[in-house]
Design a protein around this motif. Structure first.
Motif, PDB file in Angstrom:
ATOM      1  N   LEU A 212       0.836  -1.184   0.000  1.00  0.00           N
ATOM      2  CA  LEU A 212       0.000   0.000   0.000  1.00  0.00           C
ATOM      3  C   LEU A 212       0.881   1.248   0.000  1.00  0.00           C
ATOM      4  N   PRO A 213       0.375   2.348  -0.564  1.00  0.00           N
ATOM      5  CA  PRO A 213       1.140   3.601  -0.478  1.00  0.00           C
ATOM      6  C   PRO A 213       1.199   4.057   0.969  1.00  0.00           C
ATOM      7  N   GLY A 218       2.699   6.718   8.335  1.00  0.00           N
ATOM      8  CA  GLY A 218       2.203   5.352   8.401  1.00  0.00           C
ATOM      9  C   GLY A 218       0.990   5.091   7.526  1.00  0.00           C
ATOM     10  N   LEU A 219       0.491   3.850   7.600  1.00  0.00           N
ATOM     11  CA  LEU A 219      -0.630   3.439   6.748  1.00  0.00           C
ATOM     12  C   LEU A 219      -1.914   4.186   7.093  1.00  0.00           C
ATOM     13  N   PHE A 226      -6.808   7.385   2.399  1.00  0.00           N
ATOM     14  CA  PHE A 226      -6.125   6.487   1.462  1.00  0.00           C
ATOM     15  C   PHE A 226      -6.127   7.077   0.053  1.00  0.00           C
ATOM     16  N   MET A 227      -7.272   7.604  -0.383  1.00  0.00           N
ATOM     17  CA  MET A 227      -7.385   8.152  -1.730  1.00  0.00           C
ATOM     18  C   MET A 227      -6.522   9.404  -1.894  1.00  0.00           C
ATOM     19  N   VAL A 228      -6.481  10.253  -0.866  1.00  0.00           N
ATOM     20  CA  VAL A 228      -5.640  11.445  -0.941  1.00  0.00           C
ATOM     21  C   VAL A 228      -4.163  11.064  -1.020  1.00  0.00           C
ATOM     22  N   THR A 229      -3.818   9.969  -0.349  1.00  0.00           N
ATOM     23  CA  THR A 229      -2.430   9.502  -0.333  1.00  0.00           C
ATOM     24  C   THR A 229      -1.898   9.242  -1.735  1.00  0.00           C
ATOM     25  N   TYR A 230      -2.746   8.841  -2.660  1.00  0.00           N
ATOM     26  CA  TYR A 230      -2.281   8.526  -4.005  1.00  0.00           C
ATOM     27  C   TYR A 230      -1.661   9.720  -4.708  1.00  0.00           C
ATOM     28  N   SER A 231      -2.169  10.914  -4.438  1.00  0.00           N
ATOM     29  CA  SER A 231      -1.555  12.103  -5.028  1.00  0.00           C
ATOM     30  C   SER A 231      -0.137  12.291  -4.504  1.00  0.00           C
ATOM     31  N   LEU A 232       0.071  11.990  -3.212  1.00  0.00           N
ATOM     32  CA  LEU A 232       1.413  12.096  -2.639  1.00  0.00           C
ATOM     33  C   LEU A 232       2.350  11.082  -3.282  1.00  0.00           C
TER      34      LEU A 232
END
Length: 380
Positions: A212-213, A218-219, A226-232
């Motif tokens: 996982l990203p 951390g997770l 989780f969805m916002v993390t994808y931009s990072l």
């Protein structure tokens, strides 16, 4: 008694492409993919245990519809977008997309060899069930060569196998595996992609644990963070591609980020350019980072960050030169589906044609006309 099936033949008359959808998710019917998974991975890995949900997902009505459009499920009870004819009706005939880039979804496995085996199966399944003469008689579907970027030899073999298929348009990878893309270990994949003049697209996925990203703290716990993390994650990969010199080593390489959002690229370009100006004597890259972005990288329009004040979005579109970096996408059949007839109204007029079809025709090497389908809606 013998049954004769009448061949499906595309009409001779053609019409100009005015809408290319860069993000459509075909799904196998129950059990359809299993036969294509090579042994020993079919028995050893995929059929020896059941796998449940890997992350809490709070999309609307997920327990019932699995984050899909309710009307995208076929009458036979199979999964949404498992019926090519139904997808053609909803996406092309009713919504107006002229060509759709198909991107089968899968998560990252903990073993690179297992991910690679799944990709091998997916490519054969896609070719046999969506890109064949029966289901792609209308020539509106274009496929993705799915590869496991963490298995470089396997990825190159898969690209070589499928790159000259008439309806394969891109190479599809995931962004989660380490190290980041600037590492020279991936150079053979980039070199093979440029050999066939194919873009490499990245779509978000859901893996397990370390696949996982992971943000710095951390997770994530819920779907929204989780969805916002994808931009990072995408931002990290872009910095790696640019500062580690991938585009200088592979000057014709094209990268597409699907479903990672895009408004964040504007401040990232500003920040990278500022660092470049301050430290250019220490860097080996030949141009400002923003120039690499505009020449080599594209983003899908879905999800569209839509502020209450539309003028803010309009200014961001202008500042990031959206006509150079965006590709229309609907995310069919998910509940987040963006109808092209809705999306086109929110684009600056000067950028509409580039975003809705010209950029995609160029980067995916698509024809600028398709066979006429009587009764198809036209977006504009």
């Amino acid at each position: 008694m013998s049954v004769t099936t009448t061949p499906r033949v595309a009409p001779a008359e053609r019409i100009a492409v005015r809408c290319v959808d860069s993000d459509v998710h075909p799904m196998p019917r129950r059990g359809e993919l299993v036969e294509y998974i090579p042994e020993p991975w079919r028995s050893k890995y995929f059929l020896n245990h059941k796998v449940g949900e890997q992350i809490y997902y709070d999309a609307p009505d997920y327990a019932h519809a699995y984050a899909m459009r309710l009307d995208a499920f076929p009458p036979d009870g199979e999964f949404a977008c498992s019926d090519p004819d139904m997808a053609l009706r909803q996406l092309v005939m009713e919504a107006g997309s002229d060509i759709a880039i198909l991107e089968p979804t899968h998560g990252e496995m903990r073993l690179p060899e297992a991910t690679s085996a799944y990709c091998t199966a997916t490519n054969t399944w896609l070719a046999n069930h969506w890109l064949d003469s029966h289901n792609n008689w209308h020539e509106r579907w274009r496929g993705s060569i799915c590869v496991a970027i963490e298995d470089q030899p396997g990825a190159v073999t898969e690209i070589e196998k499928w790159a000259e298929h008439p309806f394969m348009a891109q190479i599809l990878i995931k962004a989660e595996p380490r190290p980041s893309w600037g590492d020279p270990c991936y150079d053979q994949i980039w070199a093979t992609a440029t050999k066939y003049n194919m873009p490499v697209s990245c779509h978000l996925s859901r893996g397990v644990y370390e696949t996982l990203p992971i943000p710095p703290v951390g997770l994530p716990s819920y779907n929204h963070d989780f969805m916002v993390t994808y931009s990072l994650l995408a931002a990290n990969q872009i910095m790696s591609l640019i500062f580690d010199g991938v585009f200088d080593r592979h000057p014709t390489l094209k990268i597409v980020f699907i479903e990672h959002a895009f408004t964040w690229i504007l401040p990232l370009m500003w920040r990278m350019d500022a660092i470049y100006e301050a430290r250019k004597n220490w860097l080996d890259i030949k141009r400002k980072p923003s120039e690499y972005v505009k020449q080599h990288i594209k983003f899908s329009t879905q999800p569209l960050d839509y502020p209450e004040d539309k003028t803010e979005l309009s200014r961001a579109f202008e500042w990031m030169e959206c006509d150079k970096i965006l590709l229309f996408s609907s995310d069919y059949p998910h509940w987040t589906f963006d109808d092209p007839r809705w999306l086109v109204k929110h684009l600056p007029e000067y950028a509409r044609e580039n975003i809705m079809f010209r950029n995609s025709i160029e980067i995916y090497n698509l024809p600028d006309t398709v066979p006429v389908l009587e009764g198809q809606v036209r977006v504009f």
